[in-house]
Design a protein around this motif. Structure first.
Motif, PDB file in Angstrom:
ATOM      1  N   GLU A   1      -3.794   0.575  -2.565  1.00  0.00           N
ATOM      2  CA  GLU A   1      -3.350  -0.663  -1.923  1.00  0.00           C
ATOM      3  C   GLU A   1      -3.647  -1.846  -2.814  1.00  0.00           C
ATOM      4  O   GLU A   1      -4.431  -1.753  -3.761  1.00  0.00           O
ATOM      5  N   SER A   2      -3.039  -2.976  -2.486  1.00  0.00           N
ATOM      6  CA  SER A   2      -3.291  -4.208  -3.214  1.00  0.00           C
ATOM      7  C   SER A   2      -2.948  -5.367  -2.285  1.00  0.00           C
ATOM      8  O   SER A   2      -2.109  -5.237  -1.392  1.00  0.00           O
ATOM      9  N   HIS A   3      -3.611  -6.493  -2.519  1.00  0.00           N
ATOM     10  CA  HIS A   3      -3.527  -7.580  -1.553  1.00  0.00           C
ATOM     11  C   HIS A   3      -3.785  -8.898  -2.264  1.00  0.00           C
ATOM     12  O   HIS A   3      -4.754  -9.015  -2.992  1.00  0.00           O
TER      13      HIS A   3
ATOM     14  N   ALA B   1       0.843  -1.198   0.000  1.00  0.00           N
ATOM     15  CA  ALA B   1       0.000   0.000   0.000  1.00  0.00           C
ATOM     16  C   ALA B   1       0.872   1.239   0.000  1.00  0.00           C
ATOM     17  O   ALA B   1       2.032   1.195   0.414  1.00  0.00           O
TER      18      ALA B   1
ATOM     19  N   ASN C   1      -2.843   1.916  -8.263  1.00  0.00           N
ATOM     20  CA  ASN C   1      -4.029   2.424  -7.558  1.00  0.00           C
ATOM     21  C   ASN C   1      -3.749   3.781  -6.909  1.00  0.00           C
ATOM     22  O   ASN C   1      -4.648   4.594  -6.746  1.00  0.00           O
TER      23      ASN C   1
ATOM     24  N   ASN D   1      -2.163  -6.538   6.311  1.00  0.00           N
ATOM     25  CA  ASN D   1      -2.363  -5.710   5.112  1.00  0.00           C
ATOM     26  C   ASN D   1      -1.151  -4.823   4.890  1.00  0.00           C
ATOM     27  O   ASN D   1      -0.300  -4.687   5.780  1.00  0.00           O
TER      28      ASN D   1
ATOM     29  N   ALA E   1      -0.608  -1.735  -6.290  1.00  0.00           N
ATOM     30  CA  ALA E   1      -0.771  -0.718  -5.228  1.00  0.00           C
ATOM     31  C   ALA E   1      -0.316   0.644  -5.749  1.00  0.00           C
ATOM     32  O   ALA E   1      -0.966   1.674  -5.519  1.00  0.00           O
TER      33      ALA E   1
END
Ligand code: KG4
Ligand code: ZN
Length: 420
Positions: free
Chosen positions: A62-64, A51, A100, A360, A97
């Motif tokens: 963010e990305s997950h 993130a 974004n 996260n 991330a």
């Protein structure tokens, strides 16, 4: 799958080769302390997450990628599998991330990476990729303590949450109570002696075979048990209080887990359940297990609050706050019960939303923001010095004050948190 890993292996050729390209001066002068953006990378267990958070606490992007599905199939986390999955996804997760956040690595001011504690093989992937970016783009590197990041995440959400406060971390790998004095000063009042609470939720859910039911298929053990418990009887089976003779704030969950296992076995025999079948009284067992875990945690928090009062550690009413973080903090039954315990001491409870309680990238980036803002000595400004920081799979959390708690010999009165 293997060829994909190999094709990405260039990522893991450590940046040593490129060290000569650095300019330390450019690192220092490019730093803008008033307004900045930090990339956070998290790979301590089974989540590949990243993130970008800015100096005002805005989550820019963010990305997950969760490995949960794969690990549920294996029946637990296999470190080598976790490592390969992190390797496969780390680049795309970080890129996503950044996309974004509408920025590139060049726009960042520093890269924060979880270095401890966690699974060695998993931590290694995040560290290696973070160091690679730090070297490639001449960016400061901020090593992050995963548990400190959990403890500090509520400060991102509640802007008025100032030090000191009491923090309870309850997750898949940890359980502890700590007096948080500053961004880097934590005093531990209680620690887990065996299994972590999330781990026991996961093991009991597995023993119940909840995953064989559609409604629980994609849920973590803790989420499945909380959902199932809603229609169950919390007093279905009797379990004696844990560590009741010990006047400390430590935690033990393995006895509660074993009691649940015994109850499940009895029910399987009673209802003659077949190999893949689920016992009909599973909601009662879930409710009782959740209740006994909650009762134990509440009891420890009760003693910690009494300790803080005795030591006059938090006297200002505005600071009487319990922050609950980690994956298990998402459990609403636990949160509401703790709120009742805290109200006895005029403390308020705080917990970030579930997405911020579980692992996260935001929590890592935010911890990076907190450290960068104070120009912490932990920051590695010179990439020539990156070799000085390494992963630490096992490490303490703050200063150990558990003996201080025992020395106070605090007797707590039974508190009925089930009453409304
Ligand atoms: O902090 P976290 O994301 O990562 C680890 O430390 O591994 O916590 C994950 C843990 C899992 O064991 C999961 O079962 C538990 O948090 N968990 C819950 C709930 N949601 C997640 N436990 C109880 N109730 C929940 N609602
Ligand atoms: Zn965690």
């Amino acid at each position: 799958m293997i060829s994909r890993v190999n094709s990405l292996s260039f990522i893991f050729i450590l940046p040593v080769l490129k060290r000569s390209n650095y300019s330390t001066a450019s690192l220092v002068t490019s730093r803008n302390v008033s307004k900045f953006r930090i990339l956070g990378i998290e790979t301590s267990c089974d989540d590949t997450a990243a993130a970008v958070v800015d100096s005002d606490g805005n989550i820019c992007g963010e990305s997950h990628f969760s490995q949960q599905e794969t690990h549920l199939e294996f029946g637990g986390i296999i470190p080598n599998v976790a490592k390969e999955l992190h390797k496969l996804h780390i680049k795309s997760v970080v890129d996503q991330a950044l996309a974004n956040a509408n920025c590139t690595v060049n726009d960042l001011d520093a890269i924060a990476v979880t270095m401890k504690p966690g699974l060695a093989l998993s931590l290694w992937v995040g560290m290696t990729y973070g160091k690679h970016l730090s070297v490639e783009y001449n960016k400061p590197f901020i090593p992050i303590h995963h548990m400190e990041a959990h403890a500090l995440t509520p400060r991102l959400v509640y802007k008025d949450l100032e030090f000191p406060f009491l923090v309870l971390l309850v997750s898949g790998g940890h359980c502890l109570l700590s007096f948080a004095k500053s961004i880097t000063e934590f005093y531990t009042l209680g620690l887990q002696l065996d299994d972590a609470p999330g781990e026991t939720f996961d093991k009991v859910a597995r023993q119940l075979k909840l995953r064989n039911m559609d409604m629980f298929k994609n849920k973590s053990g803790g989420e499945a048990i909380e959902l199932a418990a809603k229609s169950g009887d919390p007093f279905n089976y009797e379990v004696r209080s844990v560590l009741s003779g010990k006047r400390n704030c430590d935690f033990s969950f393995s006895g509660l887990k074993n009691a649940a296992f015994r109850r499940i076995k009895e029910a399987e025999e009673q209802y003659k359940v077949k190999a893949s079948g689920v016992i009909p009284n599973y909601p009662d067992i879930c409710a009782s297990f959740q209740y006994t875990v909650t009762r134990h945690i509440c009891h420890r928090v009760q003693r910690a609050l009494a300790f803080l009062e005795m030591e006059n550690l938090i006297t200002d009413p505005a600071h009487k706050k319990l922050v609950i973080s980690g994956g298990v903090a998402s459990n609403q039954f636990l949160f509401q019960s703790l709120t009742k315990v805290c109200s006895q001491f005029n403390y308020k409870t705080y917990s970030p939303e579930p997405a911020l309680c579980t692992d996260n990238g935001i929590m890592i980036a935010w911890n990076g923001v907190e450290l960068y803002r104070t120009n912490s000595s932990r920051i590695i400004h010179n990439p020539e010095h990156l070799y000085l920081v390494d992963i630490e799979p096992k490490c303490p959390f703050g200063v150990d004050w558990r003996q201080k708690v025992v020395d106070r010999n605090i007797k707590t009165e039974p508190f009925n948190f089930m009453s409304s």
